[in-house]
Design an enzyme around this catalytic site. Structure first.
Site, PDB file in Angstrom:
ATOM      1  CD  GLU A  68      -2.983   0.904   0.404  1.00 54.25           C
ATOM      2  OE1 GLU A  68      -2.438   1.683  -0.466  1.00 54.25           O
ATOM      3  OE2 GLU A  68      -3.942   1.275   0.904  1.00 54.25           O
ATOM      4  CG  ASP A  69      -0.760   4.901  -1.610  1.00 55.75           C
ATOM      5  OD1 ASP A  69      -1.514   4.138  -0.597  1.00 55.75           O
ATOM      6  OD2 ASP A  69      -1.347   5.244  -2.060  1.00 55.75           O
ATOM      7  CG  ASP A  77      -5.234   9.486   6.313  1.00 55.33           C
ATOM      8  OD1 ASP A  77      -4.489   9.827   7.146  1.00 55.33           O
ATOM      9  OD2 ASP A  77      -6.156   9.836   5.635  1.00 55.33           O
ATOM     10  CG  PHE A 113      -3.012  15.536   1.133  1.00 58.89           C
ATOM     11  CD1 PHE A 113      -3.956  14.684   1.327  1.00 58.89           C
ATOM     12  CD2 PHE A 113      -2.641  15.680  -0.039  1.00 58.89           C
ATOM     13  CE1 PHE A 113      -4.551  13.861   0.538  1.00 58.89           C
ATOM     14  CE2 PHE A 113      -3.183  14.849  -1.299  1.00 58.89           C
ATOM     15  CZ  PHE A 113      -4.155  13.832  -0.695  1.00 58.89           C
ATOM     16  NE  ARG A 142      -2.471   8.422  -9.277  1.00 62.48           N
ATOM     17  CZ  ARG A 142      -3.208   8.108  -8.223  1.00 62.48           C
ATOM     18  NH1 ARG A 142      -2.753   7.374  -7.311  1.00 62.48           N
ATOM     19  NH2 ARG A 142      -4.760   8.136  -8.255  1.00 62.48           N
TER      20      ARG A 142
HETATM   21  P1  IMP Z   1      -7.307   5.703   4.618  1.00 55.70           P
HETATM   22  O1  IMP Z   1      -8.906   4.914   4.157  1.00 55.70           O
HETATM   23  O2  IMP Z   1      -8.090   7.012   5.360  1.00 55.70           O
HETATM   24  O3  IMP Z   1      -6.586   5.119   5.422  1.00 55.70           O
HETATM   25  O4  IMP Z   1      -6.794   6.221   3.325  1.00 55.70           O
HETATM   26  C1  IMP Z   1      -6.202   5.431   2.432  1.00 55.70           C
HETATM   27  C2  IMP Z   1      -6.000   6.048   1.196  1.00 55.70           C
HETATM   28  O5  IMP Z   1      -6.063   7.562   1.221  1.00 55.70           O
HETATM   29  C3  IMP Z   1      -4.577   5.931   0.430  1.00 55.70           C
HETATM   30  O6  IMP Z   1      -4.674   4.517   0.171  1.00 55.70           O
HETATM   31  C4  IMP Z   1      -4.542   7.038  -0.268  1.00 55.70           C
HETATM   32  O7  IMP Z   1      -4.981   6.628  -1.737  1.00 55.70           O
HETATM   33  C5  IMP Z   1      -5.556   8.076   0.346  1.00 55.70           C
HETATM   34  N1  IMP Z   1      -4.404   9.197   1.244  1.00 55.70           N
HETATM   35  C6  IMP Z   1      -4.489   9.337   2.496  1.00 55.70           C
HETATM   36  N2  IMP Z   1      -3.686  10.246   2.794  1.00 55.70           N
HETATM   37  C7  IMP Z   1      -3.027  10.687   1.642  1.00 55.70           C
HETATM   38  C8  IMP Z   1      -2.032  11.779   1.337  1.00 55.70           C
HETATM   39  O8  IMP Z   1      -1.506  12.351   2.188  1.00 55.70           O
HETATM   40  N3  IMP Z   1      -1.804  11.893   0.185  1.00 55.70           N
HETATM   41  C9  IMP Z   1      -2.412  11.193  -0.886  1.00 55.70           C
HETATM   42  N4  IMP Z   1      -3.376  10.053  -0.569  1.00 55.70           N
HETATM   43  C10 IMP Z   1      -3.476   9.715   0.630  1.00 55.70           C
HETATM   44 MG    MG Z   2      -4.615   5.036  -2.789  1.00 61.46          MG
END
Ligand code: IMP
Ligand code: MG
Length: 172
Positions: free
Chosen positions: A96-97, A100, A149, A162
């Site tokens: 995963e990237d 969050d 962010f 990206r």
């Molecule tokens: P979560 O469901 O809140 O954990 O969000 C995860 C997804 O949100 C990641 O796979 C990213 O695609 C996106 N995301 C969360 N934080 C960032 C950020 O700082 N920059 C870009 N994408 C983010």
């Molecule tokens: Mg993502």
């Protein structure tokens, strides 16, 4: 377009990936690894990581998203997966990237567990621990980052940025 400020350089990313790959190679010595790349964000991270693995790997892709066009998680996750049946009894590593709130990750874990993999671990490039709403922990983490962010190295804002070879903070 909003400007960006460098957070993690190309060199720092590649050095850390080498360390993560060493660790993964050590942990899976006698296994075949099924790597699951989460598109689109983990595209470059998984490509660089996989090429440093010496254990035998199969590569899978899954596309999911919880983000519309904002910087906040919407709470609903969409899902598109082409090879779910192939993960039974396999050693699966999710790549995963960024982690969050944890909502996306938790959703994915729940959907993969029912496929009965032999083991299920995760590797994330970036971990925003302070933002967590669901208590999930990655097995391998590239970098811990603050609540800001970020874009680049696969991460986007409205599908842009990206292609940056480094991770940067977006100055909104
Ligand atoms: P979560 O469901 O809140 O954990 O969000 C995860 C997804 O949100 C990641 O796979 C990213 O695609 C996106 N995301 C969360 N934080 C960032 C950020 O700082 N920059 C870009 N994408 C983010
Ligand atoms: Mg993502």
């Amino acid at each position: 377009m909003p400007s960006t400020s460098l957070l993690i350089s190309e060199e720092q990313i590649q050095n850390r990936i080498r360390e993560l790959a060493d660790q993964i190679n050590e942990d899976y010595t006698s296994e075949i690894l099924d790597v699951l790349c989460i598109l689109k964000g983990a595209l470059f991270f998984s490509a660089d990581l996989i090429r440093r693995l010496t254990v035998p790997v199969r590569i899978h892709f899954i596309q999911l998203g919880s983000y519309g066009s904002s910087t906040e998680s919407s709470g609903t996750v969409s899902f598109h997966f082409s090879s779910s049946s192939e993960l039974k009894d396999r050693h699966v590593l999710i790549v995963e990237d960024i982690l969050d709130t944890g909502i996306t990750f938790e959703f994915l874990l729940e959907h993969l567990k029912v496929l009965n993999p032999a083991s299920l671990k995760s590797c994330v490039l970036l971990n925003k621990r302070s933002r967590r709403k669901i208590d999930v922990k990655p097995d391998y983490t590239g970098f811990e980052i603050q609540d800001q962010f970020v874009v680049g190295y696969g991460l986007d804002f409205n599908e842009l940025y990206r292609n940056l070879p480094y991770v940067a903070v977006l100055n909104l």
